[in-house]
Write an enzyme that holds these catalytic residues in place. Structure first.
Site, PDB file in Angstrom:
ATOM      1  CG  ASP A   1      42.065  32.648  38.726  1.00  0.00           C
ATOM      2  OD1 ASP A   1      41.890  33.845  38.392  1.00  0.00           O
ATOM      3  OD2 ASP A   1      43.073  32.266  39.329  1.00  0.00           O
TER       4      ASP A   1
ATOM      5  CG  ASP B   1      39.718  36.192  41.262  1.00  0.00           C
ATOM      6  OD1 ASP B   1      39.704  35.012  41.647  1.00  0.00           O
ATOM      7  OD2 ASP B   1      40.735  36.748  40.819  1.00  0.00           O
TER       8      ASP B   1
ATOM      9  CG  ASP C   1      47.354  44.950  41.403  1.00  0.00           C
ATOM     10  OD1 ASP C   1      46.230  45.022  40.867  1.00  0.00           O
ATOM     11  OD2 ASP C   1      48.048  43.914  41.377  1.00  0.00           O
TER      12      ASP C   1
HETATM   13  P1  ATP Z   1      45.948  36.305  36.979  1.00  0.00           P
HETATM   14  O1  ATP Z   1      45.554  36.192  35.566  1.00  0.00           O
HETATM   15  O2  ATP Z   1      47.402  36.121  37.180  1.00  0.00           O
HETATM   16  O3  ATP Z   1      45.117  35.497  37.938  1.00  0.00           O
HETATM   17  P2  ATP Z   1      44.747  38.491  38.386  1.00  0.00           P
HETATM   18  O4  ATP Z   1      44.640  39.941  38.011  1.00  0.00           O
HETATM   19  O5  ATP Z   1      43.494  37.731  38.560  1.00  0.00           O
HETATM   20  O6  ATP Z   1      45.693  37.840  37.310  1.00  0.00           O
HETATM   21  P3  ATP Z   1      45.401  37.717  41.064  1.00  0.00           P
HETATM   22  O7  ATP Z   1      46.749  37.576  41.678  1.00  0.00           O
HETATM   23  O8  ATP Z   1      44.569  36.511  40.857  1.00  0.00           O
HETATM   24  O9  ATP Z   1      45.630  38.465  39.682  1.00  0.00           O
HETATM   25  O10 ATP Z   1      44.608  38.782  41.935  1.00  0.00           O
HETATM   26  C1  ATP Z   1      43.247  39.057  41.719  1.00  0.00           C
HETATM   27  C2  ATP Z   1      42.986  40.557  41.853  1.00  0.00           C
HETATM   28  O11 ATP Z   1      43.295  40.993  43.185  1.00  0.00           O
HETATM   29  C3  ATP Z   1      43.842  41.418  40.949  1.00  0.00           C
HETATM   30  O12 ATP Z   1      43.250  41.585  39.683  1.00  0.00           O
HETATM   31  C4  ATP Z   1      43.934  42.718  41.711  1.00  0.00           C
HETATM   32  O13 ATP Z   1      42.791  43.504  41.479  1.00  0.00           O
HETATM   33  C5  ATP Z   1      43.900  42.272  43.163  1.00  0.00           C
HETATM   34  N1  ATP Z   1      45.250  42.138  43.725  1.00  0.00           N
HETATM   35  C6  ATP Z   1      46.009  41.007  43.747  1.00  0.00           C
HETATM   36  N2  ATP Z   1      47.194  41.222  44.338  1.00  0.00           N
HETATM   37  C7  ATP Z   1      47.216  42.510  44.703  1.00  0.00           C
HETATM   38  C8  ATP Z   1      48.156  43.351  45.374  1.00  0.00           C
HETATM   39  N3  ATP Z   1      49.350  42.874  45.758  1.00  0.00           N
HETATM   40  N4  ATP Z   1      47.819  44.653  45.590  1.00  0.00           N
HETATM   41  C9  ATP Z   1      46.608  45.124  45.201  1.00  0.00           C
HETATM   42  N5  ATP Z   1      45.693  44.400  44.566  1.00  0.00           N
HETATM   43  C10 ATP Z   1      45.966  43.105  44.323  1.00  0.00           C
HETATM   44 MG    MG Z   2      43.248  35.735  39.210  1.00  0.00          MG
END
Ligand code: ATP
Ligand code: MG
Length: 462
Positions: A74, A76, A157
């Protein structure tokens, strides 16, 4: 696996290494990304917010995945605009979330998540306490303190998740040396690992998820505290853990994920009964769970649906026999003991991971089916075949056999039966009669007892 997990390609990071207030800027051409690789809608949101005078970037998983030539899940967006300001710009926007307030902007089937820049938590700042709160152990309970772009990068994170792409200037802003870690394939926490896990223990699971999904190593200082801090997962609400567990096991890399979770003591925090079974009957339990996850990964890679119920049924199944035996020891007959064990096991598991009702019922049905599949006399086989749970029950039977359970060729029998013509089926049922297969008067309880030592009894012993 272990080698992968603990690989570290570089000397230990200096303290300042991943905390910088001025970003490294990668100009067009230095990063290999192109704006057309991003969702058209997400890019247009960024442009619109920038035109309205706000800072706005594509951020997180989509930048990371595109740098790795992987398709993003997705897209963001992070911005200096507040949720209300975002909503004022877009007709199709809705504010959602409590723990994190976010805006969802909908374009047909695509939803773009837009988040306002956030700051990390100043520990005792009275002015922020209304919007953010922690408990005594440092856990973040609410997290709505808005901040600058720099602060937003530091509160994320992992370094690989803190990359900001501006589609207008075609530049990447990198505050935490994330591009370096992408190139070296390392999952590295931003900041002091213990503190970051204390703030949000789910980050331990996220480290494992990204390592497995991206085939990255976990950097030494990031992995090191996990084993002893794993117990912090107990403080995480079951509903959030359920969501995380699904992400962990539906990532397409569930088998690797499972090994890492076990190795880092995280699995036992989430599935204590299964972890006990892993100790009591290691090779059987390990094989059964691993085979289930390898199958799941294949299905995910082929784009086939995966039902969480099947997954949980497999994860918990090896913990059932010990419980059923204990209940039998207290005088319950085998079948009721099995059903009561199933009930107790699921109830107990739900104290850790809140499995919704719509999944717990099918778990029990898949297990029930295991009692019914051996009973094929008369019309029973055809009735079973029409049962909506037949397929899952049959697949589960094959899974048990693949882990070495002795079932007297039951799986093969059902495979043949499904392929057989009507007259062949009648013949197969007639043949069963000769083997004195459970007649109605025999009853499930008697049959179970008779078969116990020969079938299940053997197979669950190591
Ligand atoms: P995915 O491919 O699984 O969507 P993603 O990196 O986009 O991976 P998400 O869970 O969608 O992960 O979260 C989006 C962003 O928000 C992450 O890339 C990170 O920067 C931040 N984030 C998400 N969860 C946390 C957390 N628990 N602590 C700190 N930052 C977080
Ligand atoms: Mg994501």
């Amino acid at each position: 696996m272990l080698k992968k997990l603990f690989q570290s390609f570089r000397p230990p990071a200096r303290q300042v290494h991943h905390q910088r207030s001025t970003p490294e800027v990668l100009n067009s051409g230095a990063h290999g990304l192109q704006r057309h690789q991003f969702s058209r809608h997400a890019v247009s949101i960024v442009e619109r917010l920038q035109q309205a005078g706000y800072q706005a970037y594509l951020v997180g998983g989509c930048v990371r995945d595109l740098l790795l030539n992987l398709p993003p899940k997705d897209f963001d967006v992070a911005t200096s605009a507040t949720p209300e300001q975002i909503r004022a710009e877009f007709r199709n926007a809705r504010i959602i979330g409590r723990r994190f307030r976010l805006v969802h902007i909908q374009f047909g089937r695509e939803i773009i998540e837009v988040a306002t820049f956030r700051a990390n938590h100043p520990e005792d700042d009275a002015t922020t306490s209304r919007h953010s709160s922690r408990n005594e152990s440092g856990l973040i309970l609410r997290d709505n303190v808005y901040g600058s772009l720099e602060e937003d990068a530091q509160r994320r994170d992992f370094t690989i998740n803190a990359l900001y792409y501006d589609p207008v200037s075609d530049r990447i802003l990198d505050y935490a040396n994330g591009v370096h870690d992408v190139r070296n394939r390392l999952v590295r926490l931003i900041g002091e690992p213990r503190q970051r896990y204390q703030e949000d223990p789910v980050r331990m699971l996220r480290a494992v998820r990204f390592a497995a999904k991206l085939d990255f190593g976990i950097e030494r200082h990031t992995v090191q505290p996990i084993r002893e801090m794993a117990t912090l997962l107990q403080g995480i609400p079951g509903a959030r853990l359920f969501e995380e567990v699904l992400k962990l096991f539906l990532s397409g890399q569930a088998a690797d994920t499972f090994e890492m979770l076990v190795d880092l003591n995280l699995f036992e925090q989430m599935f204590p009964a299964s972890a006990q079974a892993l100790e009591d009957t290691p090779s059987y339990t390990h094989t059964l769970i691993r085979n289930a996850l390898v199958n799941t990964d294949l299905r995910v890679q082929e784009g086939k649906p995966v039902t969480p119920a099947f997954l949980f049924a497999a994860l918990l199944w090896p913990a059932l026999p010990a419980r059923a035996l204990a209940l039998q020891g207290r005088g319950l007959p085998p079948i009721p003991a099995m059903q009561e064990a199933a009930h107790e096991l699921i109830a107990e598991q739900c104290q850790f991971i809140a499995i919704p009702k719509r999944f717990t019922l099918p778990i029990k049905e898949i297990w029930d089916m295991q009692e019914r599949l051996p009973r094929r006399n008369g019309k029973r086989a055809d009735v079973l075949l029409d049962n909506p749970r037949f397929r899952a029950g049959y697949d589960f039977l094959l899974l048990r056999e693949s882990a070495g359970e002795q079932t007297d060729g039951l799986g093969q029998w059902w495979t043949d039966y499904q392929d057989a013509t009507d007259s062949e089926r009648r013949a197969m049922i007639r043949d069963l009669g000769n083997r004195d297969e459970a007649s109605p008067s025999a009853g499930p309880a008697r049959k179970k007892r008779r078969n116990n030592s020969r079938r299940k009894g053997d197979s669950f012993a190591e």
